[in-house]
Design a protein around this motif. Structure first.
Motif, mmCIF file in Angstrom:
data_model
loop_
_atom_site.group_PDB
_atom_site.id
_atom_site.type_symbol
_atom_site.label_atom_id
_atom_site.label_comp_id
_atom_site.label_asym_id
_atom_site.label_seq_id
_atom_site.Cartn_x
_atom_site.Cartn_y
_atom_site.Cartn_z
ATOM 1 N N MET A 203 0.829 -1.200 0.000
ATOM 2 C CA MET A 203 0.000 0.000 0.000
ATOM 3 C C MET A 203 0.867 1.254 0.000
ATOM 4 O O MET A 203 2.025 1.235 0.435
ATOM 5 N N TYR A 205 0.032 5.151 1.312
ATOM 6 C CA TYR A 205 -0.863 6.083 1.990
ATOM 7 C C TYR A 205 -2.147 5.388 2.456
ATOM 8 O O TYR A 205 -2.638 4.453 1.831
ATOM 9 N N GLY A 206 -2.661 5.865 3.561
ATOM 10 C CA GLY A 206 -3.891 5.318 4.106
ATOM 11 C C GLY A 206 -3.774 5.148 5.607
ATOM 12 O O GLY A 206 -2.864 5.668 6.265
ATOM 13 N N GLU A 289 -1.512 6.409 10.485
ATOM 14 C CA GLU A 289 -2.106 7.223 9.428
ATOM 15 C C GLU A 289 -0.967 7.809 8.603
ATOM 16 O O GLU A 289 -0.056 8.436 9.146
ATOM 17 N N ASN A 291 0.260 9.793 4.922
ATOM 18 C CA ASN A 291 -0.003 10.503 3.683
ATOM 19 C C ASN A 291 1.270 11.206 3.232
ATOM 20 O O ASN A 291 2.345 10.971 3.792
ATOM 21 N N TYR A 352 -7.277 1.016 5.436
ATOM 22 C CA TYR A 352 -8.319 1.909 4.910
ATOM 23 C C TYR A 352 -7.688 2.946 3.999
ATOM 24 O O TYR A 352 -6.644 3.500 4.308
ATOM 25 N N GLN A 353 -8.377 3.226 2.891
ATOM 26 C CA GLN A 353 -7.933 4.282 1.988
ATOM 27 C C GLN A 353 -9.149 5.036 1.467
ATOM 28 O O GLN A 353 -10.263 4.532 1.500
#
Length: 353
Positions: A203, A205-206, A289, A291, A352-353
């Motif tokens: 993955m 970001y998320g 978290e 980003n 989660y995204q």
């Protein structure tokens, strides 16, 4: 008298001239009135005193009204909606709690009035990857592979030998259990497991949530962490490393959140720690978290570590997950010979995204 009659005649013919001229060109265009008094109201579905930003569906009902308006247009998150009544329903899609600006224009022909309103909406994040560990047996092979062996102590002088046996990694009764066992195996005194999603899922970001209960005992070193997908081409630490949770039995209840990257790796890594109660006897939620601006690490929703991300860091690419229990080594420290087994239980992992 003659002058008076002359003026009457001139006035009469002037009237006829303008009257004829008006009738030949048709009736004049109606006057279009510019709309006024634009009012924009919004109702966030599910909003309450305890959930002021909505119930997580992201649905908001808007009502726009203006004097003399015959049509309304609303611009929101790059989309344009049109209504003759001024009533709009829009579903926001950006997950989490975010502020949005909504622009509305009221039209009467080519005349218009515009306004805007701001609102904060909560949208329940959608899980794009997860494992609830509800199917008994070996871990799901579509999501997890294994690192095997000792590989010269995995760069940390660790004492365990990793296997893919169900003795060391098994799903039962709703949790994944990674078992460290004191036993003679392949020339080593301990076995354990190191699961990774490399080549199966990664993955960029998320939000990540992992609910786990970690083992106790001197020398135990459980970890929930991530490495950059490009590790095989650029090596470590150039690929970057994100340690969402590390714990060592010799520092009971101290949770570490750490990043490794060029210039800040190994003993010089960038991170911090937090003390929590009952780390080894109760489940806790370890989350991150991530980003383009920051990486934030939490325990039970308590923020304890923040990294300011930037374009030159390795933390702007895909990373895969690793879950393992190591023994001893540079960080695990002195091994208590009385530790014969130690288990990390993972209830779930959700992205989660």
């Amino acid at each position: 008298m003659k002058n008076y009659k002359f003026l009457l005649i001139i006035s009469f013919f002037s009237f006829l001239f303008f009257s004829c001229g008006g009738s030949s060109s048709g009736s004049s265009e109606p006057v279009v009135t510019t709309p006024t008094n634009l009012v924009i109201n919004k109702i966030i579905v599910g909003s309450s005193a305890t959930m002021p930003n909505g119930d997580g569906t992201g649905v908001v009902n808007f009502t726009a009204s203006a004097n003399n308006a015959k049509e309304y247009k609303m611009s929101v998150d790059g989309e344009i909606l049109t209504s003759t009544t001024g009533n709009f329903t829009y579903t926001f899609k950006q997950s989490g709690t975010n502020e949005h600006t909504v622009y509305v224009s009221a039209y009467n022909g080519d005349k218009s009035i515009s306004g805007s309103t701001k609102l904060t909406v909560y949208v329940i994040p959608k899980a794009v990857f997860f494992d609830e560990f509800n199917v008994d047996g070996a871990p799901d092979s579509s999501k997890w592979g294994y690192d095997l062996g000792n590989s010269n102590g995995w760069g940390n002088n660790e004492a365990q030998y990793y296997t893919n046996r169900t003795q060391n990694a098994i799903v039962s009764n709703g949790t994944l259990k990674i078992n460290l066992i004191k036993e003679s195996y392949q020339g080593y005194n301990y076995t354990s497991a190191r699961l990774l999603s490399k080549g199966k899922y990664s993955m960029k970001y998320g939000k990540v949530e992992i609910r786990a209960k970690i083992p106790s005992g001197g020398g135990t070193w459980p970890a929930l962490w991530m490495l950059g997908d490009n590790i095989d081409s650029v090596g470590w630490p150039a690929c970057g490393e994100i340690d969402i949770m590390e714990h060592v039995g010799n520092q009971l209840n101290r949770i570490f959140g750490t990043l490794h990257y060029p210039g800040r790796s190994g003993g010089n890594a960038y991170g911090t720690s937090v003390m929590i109660p009952n780390a080894t006897t109760e489940f806790h939620i370890y989350s991150m978290e991530w980003n383009a601006s920051t990486i934030k690490i939490y325990v039970d929703n308590q923020l304890f570590f923040t990294y300011n991300n930037n374009a030159n860091s390795p933390f702007n690419q895909n990373f895969f997950f690793i879950m393992n229990v190591a023994m001893g080594g540079n960080f695990g420290g002195t091994i208590d010979p009385n530790v014969t087994n130690a288990t990390m239980e993972v209830d779930y992992i959700r992205v989660y995204q």
